[in-house]
Design a protein around this motif. Structure first.
Motif, PDB file in Angstrom:
ATOM      1  N   CYS A 222       0.834  -1.202   0.000  1.00 23.58           N
ATOM      2  CA  CYS A 222       0.000   0.000   0.000  1.00 23.58           C
ATOM      3  C   CYS A 222       0.867   1.249   0.000  1.00 23.58           C
ATOM      4  CB  CYS A 222      -0.933  -0.023   1.202  1.00 23.58           C
ATOM      5  SG  CYS A 222      -0.049  -0.120   2.779  1.00 23.58           S
ATOM      6  N   GLN A 223       0.331   2.325   0.495  1.00 22.07           N
ATOM      7  CA  GLN A 223       1.017   3.611   0.472  1.00 22.07           C
ATOM      8  C   GLN A 223       2.326   3.564   1.263  1.00 22.07           C
ATOM      9  OE1 GLN A 223      -1.400   6.801   1.850  1.00 22.07           O
ATOM     10  NE2 GLN A 223       0.075   8.396   1.315  1.00 22.07           N
ATOM     11  N   LEU A 224       3.398   4.031   0.621  1.00 18.99           N
ATOM     12  CA  LEU A 224       4.708   4.005   1.248  1.00 18.99           C
ATOM     13  C   LEU A 224       4.886   5.193   2.191  1.00 18.99           C
ATOM     14  CD1 LEU A 224       7.070   3.163  -1.752  1.00 18.99           C
ATOM     15  CD2 LEU A 224       6.197   1.614  -0.015  1.00 18.99           C
ATOM     16  N   PRO A 225       5.800   5.063   3.159  1.00 14.20           N
ATOM     17  CA  PRO A 225       6.173   6.240   3.954  1.00 14.20           C
ATOM     18  C   PRO A 225       6.667   7.342   3.018  1.00 14.20           C
ATOM     19  CG  PRO A 225       7.095   4.238   4.910  1.00 14.20           C
ATOM     20  CD  PRO A 225       6.513   3.854   3.594  1.00 14.20           C
ATOM     21  N   LEU A 226       6.394   8.582   3.353  1.00 17.27           N
ATOM     22  CA  LEU A 226       6.711   9.714   2.488  1.00 17.27           C
ATOM     23  C   LEU A 226       8.179   9.735   2.083  1.00 17.27           C
ATOM     24  CD1 LEU A 226       5.707  12.330   1.151  1.00 17.27           C
ATOM     25  CD2 LEU A 226       6.247  13.522   3.284  1.00 17.27           C
ATOM     26  N   VAL A 227       9.084   9.442   3.016  1.00 17.63           N
ATOM     27  CA  VAL A 227      10.516   9.537   2.731  1.00 17.63           C
ATOM     28  C   VAL A 227      10.993   8.455   1.775  1.00 17.63           C
ATOM     29  CG1 VAL A 227      11.056  10.677   4.900  1.00 17.63           C
ATOM     30  CG2 VAL A 227      11.073   8.169   4.791  1.00 17.63           C
ATOM     31  N   GLU A 228      10.158   7.432   1.533  1.00 13.11           N
ATOM     32  CA  GLU A 228      10.568   6.324   0.670  1.00 13.11           C
ATOM     33  C   GLU A 228       9.965   6.401  -0.733  1.00 13.11           C
ATOM     34  OE1 GLU A 228      12.750   4.124   1.224  1.00 13.11           O
ATOM     35  OE2 GLU A 228      13.044   4.135   3.404  1.00 13.11           O
TER      36      GLU A 228
END
Length: 296
Positions: A132-138
């Motif tokens: 699903c949605q990745l952490p912003l920094v990744e």
């Protein structure tokens, strides 16, 4: 006697902010290359003559590096002695502090040393995330395949087909200069291993990550991204092993399916390897992994 010194530097960068590793034409006013910024930093150290950086490994816009390398010649004004390696690293990083670029290490090398042509091997790692949605920094650091499962066993069978000496014309970008590059390359390593998983806070579960590692003395333009795309297609069942074999045997870039190449943001240049004997002129030798120094 000239006090000019030739340095080999190892450096890292986040490629999202740059047009690629190498210098861009002066007429281009948008994104600059990593080379532009490092050369600017070197010039701020006030060399006697203009300095040009010779980068070992070109990377495209969006591609990252944990350890790329380059050499350059530097002569200080007023017959001052050459910078020591540690002083050079600290000075350049001070000038680069606003960029997503950092110098890992520097070596004094022989006057005829070439960062590009003396390299024994280059290692790339491509990161693929499943979920699903990745952490912003990744988000700009891997290829996120939403709601996808991969047949890693089939991918490893396909990877084994790539290992060794082959004509990789089918994995060369169509717009590259085929005549200037020998398409026969020897892949020493093609490996697929699990990487560090991410935590998806919204769905309260882990996002698996796979890392595809490629090692060779050199690669064709966009070869790694095109090989990665083919391996992922095998893992998704969109490309069979016999079709992959046919593609390799065709030895022509036009047989590579359109839109199958992996995007740039998951690709990292992780190591450029040299013989330690090439660095003997340096008083500060090291075998730290980030330097890419080999004791072979």
């Amino acid at each position: 006697m000239s006090n000019q010194a030739r340095y080999l530097i190892f450096f890292q960068y986040i490629g999202s902010k740059y047009s690629g590793a190498v210098k861009v034409p002066a007429t281009q006013t948008s994104l600059k290359g990593v080379q532009d910024h490092i050369e600017d930093a070197i010039e701020r150290l006030k060399p006697l003559h203009p300095v040009r950086l010779y980068i070992s490994s070109r990377t495209d816009s969006g591609v990252h590096a944990l350890s790329n390398s380059a050499h350059f010649d530097f002569q200080r004004k007023n017959d001052k002695p050459p910078f020591t390696e540690d002083v050079l690293v600290k000075a350049l990083n001070l000038k680069l502090d606003r960029e997503h670029i950092s110098i890992n290490q520097a070596y004094r090398v022989a006057a005829d040393f070439s960062a590009r042509y003396r390299a024994l091997s280059r290692t790339y790692v491509y990161r693929v995330a499943l979920g699903c949605q990745l952490p912003l920094v990744e988000r700009n650091m891997c290829w996120n395949l939403h709601h996808t499962e991969l047949d890693v066993g089939a991918m490893r069978e396909a990877a084994a087909m790539l290992v060794g000496t082959h004509d990789f014309s089918s994995f060369q970008a169509i717009n590259s200069d085929i005549a200037s590059k020998n398409p026969v390359k020897t892949l020493e390593v093609v490996r697929i291993n699990p990487g560090r998983a991410f935590v998806c806070e919204h769905y309260h579960r882990h996002i698996p990550v796979w890392e595809l590692t490629f090692q060779s003395q050199s690669f064709l333009y966009k070869q790694v991204r095109r090989m990665t795309g083919a391996l992922v297609a095998v893992g998704q069942g969109r490309l069979t092993l016999p079709k992959l074999k046919e593609m390799m045997e065709a030895r022509h870039s036009l047989v590579y399916p359109s839109n199958m190449a992996a995007p740039p943001q998951g690709l990292f240049l992780t190591r450029v390897n040299y013989k330690e004997s090439d660095l003997l002129s340096s008083p500060q030798r090291s075998t730290h992994p980030s330097t890419g120094v080999s004791d072979e």
